[in-house]
Enzyme design. Structure first.
Site, PDB file in Angstrom:
ATOM      1  N   LYS A 192      42.678   7.330  17.591  1.00  0.00           N
ATOM      2  CA  LYS A 192      41.486   7.944  16.998  1.00  0.00           C
ATOM      3  C   LYS A 192      40.752   8.784  18.035  1.00  0.00           C
ATOM      4  O   LYS A 192      40.338   9.911  17.759  1.00  0.00           O
ATOM      5  CB  LYS A 192      40.539   6.859  16.453  1.00  0.00           C
ATOM      6  CG  LYS A 192      40.980   6.255  15.137  1.00  0.00           C
ATOM      7  CD  LYS A 192      40.162   5.022  14.791  1.00  0.00           C
ATOM      8  CE  LYS A 192      40.736   4.353  13.548  1.00  0.00           C
ATOM      9  NZ  LYS A 192      40.280   2.978  13.354  1.00  0.00           N
TER      10      LYS A 192
ATOM     11  N   GLN B 215      35.818  -1.163  14.475  1.00  0.00           N
ATOM     12  CA  GLN B 215      37.201  -1.508  14.142  1.00  0.00           C
ATOM     13  C   GLN B 215      37.279  -2.938  13.593  1.00  0.00           C
ATOM     14  O   GLN B 215      36.727  -3.866  14.183  1.00  0.00           O
ATOM     15  CB  GLN B 215      38.082  -1.368  15.406  1.00  0.00           C
ATOM     16  CG  GLN B 215      39.560  -1.570  15.178  1.00  0.00           C
ATOM     17  CD  GLN B 215      40.205  -0.476  14.326  1.00  0.00           C
ATOM     18  OE1 GLN B 215      39.769   0.665  14.321  1.00  0.00           O
ATOM     19  NE2 GLN B 215      41.245  -0.822  13.603  1.00  0.00           N
TER      20      GLN B 215
ATOM     21  N   ASP C 292      33.541   5.044   7.584  1.00  0.00           N
ATOM     22  CA  ASP C 292      34.523   4.198   6.896  1.00  0.00           C
ATOM     23  C   ASP C 292      34.210   4.068   5.407  1.00  0.00           C
ATOM     24  O   ASP C 292      35.070   3.654   4.625  1.00  0.00           O
ATOM     25  CB  ASP C 292      34.500   2.777   7.487  1.00  0.00           C
ATOM     26  CG  ASP C 292      35.593   2.540   8.510  1.00  0.00           C
ATOM     27  OD1 ASP C 292      36.675   3.142   8.365  1.00  0.00           O
ATOM     28  OD2 ASP C 292      35.370   1.736   9.433  1.00  0.00           O
TER      29      ASP C 292
HETATM   30  N1  GUN Z   1      41.234  -1.747  10.557  1.00  0.00           N
HETATM   31  C1  GUN Z   1      42.305  -1.377   9.834  1.00  0.00           C
HETATM   32  N2  GUN Z   1      42.009  -0.309   9.053  1.00  0.00           N
HETATM   33  C2  GUN Z   1      40.720  -0.010   9.301  1.00  0.00           C
HETATM   34  C3  GUN Z   1      39.851   0.998   8.813  1.00  0.00           C
HETATM   35  O1  GUN Z   1      40.189   1.838   7.968  1.00  0.00           O
HETATM   36  N3  GUN Z   1      38.598   0.986   9.331  1.00  0.00           N
HETATM   37  C4  GUN Z   1      38.182   0.060  10.241  1.00  0.00           C
HETATM   38  N4  GUN Z   1      36.920   0.117  10.673  1.00  0.00           N
HETATM   39  N5  GUN Z   1      38.966  -0.890  10.704  1.00  0.00           N
HETATM   40  C5  GUN Z   1      40.228  -0.910  10.244  1.00  0.00           C
END
Ligand code: GUN
Length: 300
Positions: free
Chosen positions: A54, A98, A121
């Site tokens: 990311k 996360q 998100d």
């Molecule tokens: N962990 C796995 N997928 C995601 C996601 O789309 N967002 C977040 N914040 N954590 C994750």
């Protein structure tokens, strides 16, 4: 029929290109650089890989990337204090914590402490409510990526029968809202659904998000249907050698591809689109926060 393979990797690259072009414009015209803060608590190896990826892609599209790595035993109050600082930081337009969080932290409390405007998100209860009532919101990245691929493949999905297999808050439920928004007839099925193969067989669009490796088989699929595979499962691959593994989705790719009209592969399907949509959401959040025109084709 042999299905068309929907190339999520290539599509994600075009999304990133659009995001990057729009970022250049707002930097030049408004001297504003979108910024994304990613918070990682603990040392989960899969999460570390995601977070690195990311950060890299964020800077590649010209945005600022802020990474906050906290120890696994971080106190909830300290995490909430960090989120409060990020909520009030003018350089930060998107905040992502996360998941999963270590078990001593209250996930709902943490997510709902993020400013809804910066919730890239789309997990904050306000954004969930806005999406559910058809109002402008931040939209979860994975379902947004699936919607973009479906819109790209079909001239219109209005009136189509869509069956989502999986009822998670991250994929299944928001996917249903997005498909309803595009006038599909939506069914949310799951692992306990009775006669699941029969239910899936009615679908013009199948979104597989159950988290069970290769569960959905070719003879569950209506001839010509579009199948989006959200699953990412690592399974043993003894054919590659002892101890080797490979990634598979929630569909049995070969048998499904023999019947479907179009299908997303794993890897290279939905996965790359998720991060591309995170970047798109960060740009959208930045534009909304500053009252600028939003990028076209990058939101629901
Ligand atoms: N962990 C796995 N997928 C995601 C996601 O789309 N967002 C977040 N914040 N954590 C994750």
């Amino acid at each position: 029929m042999s299905a068309k393979k929907i190339d999520g990797k290539a599509f994600a690259a075009t999304v990133r290109k659009k995001v990057a072009a729009h970022v250049v414009r707002i930097v030049e015209e408004h001297d504003i650089t979108p910024g994304l803060a990613v918070v990682l608590v603990g040392e989960d190896p899969a999460s570390q890989v995601y977070v690195r990826s990311k950060g890299k892609q964020t800077t590649e599209v010209g945005m600022k990337s802020f990474e906050h790595k906290l120890a696994a035993d971080t106190a909830e109050a300290d995490l909430l204090a960090l989120i409060d600082r990020l909520n009030n930081d003018a350089q930060v337009h998107g905040i992502l914590v996360q998941l999963p969080l270590p078990s001593h932290l209250n996930e709902n409390l943490v997510i709902n402490s993020i400013s809804p405007a910066k919730d890239v998100d789309g997990f904050h209860i306000s954004n969930v409510g806005l999406l559910g009532t058809g109002q402008k919101s931040m939209v979860p990245c994975t379902p947004l990526g699936c919607l973009m691929m479906l819109r790209d493949h079909h001239e219109s999905i209005s009136g189509m029968n869509a069956v989502i297999v999986g009822r998670s808050n991250i994929v299944g439920k928001p996917m249903a809202q997005l498909l309803l928004g595009d006038s599909c007839t939506v069914t949310i099925a799951h692992s306990r659904t009775k006669n699941l193969p029969e239910v899936v067989r009615r679908a013009d669009i199948v979104v597989a998000a159950v988290g069970r490796p290769e569960m959905i088989l070719g003879d569950w699929i209506k001839e010509g249907a579009t199948v989006i595979d959200v699953g990412i499962n690592r399974i043993a691959a003894p054919e590659k050698g002892e101890g080797k593994t490979r990634l598979v989705g929630d569909i049995h790719y070969e048998s499904v591809a023999a019947v479907a009209g179009a299908v997303t592969p794993v890897p290279g399907g939905v996965g790359p689109m998720t991060i591309a949509c995170l970047l798109a959401n960060t740009l959208t959040a930045c534009c909304r926060i500053h009252g600028l025109a939003e990028p076209k084709g990058l939101t629901a």
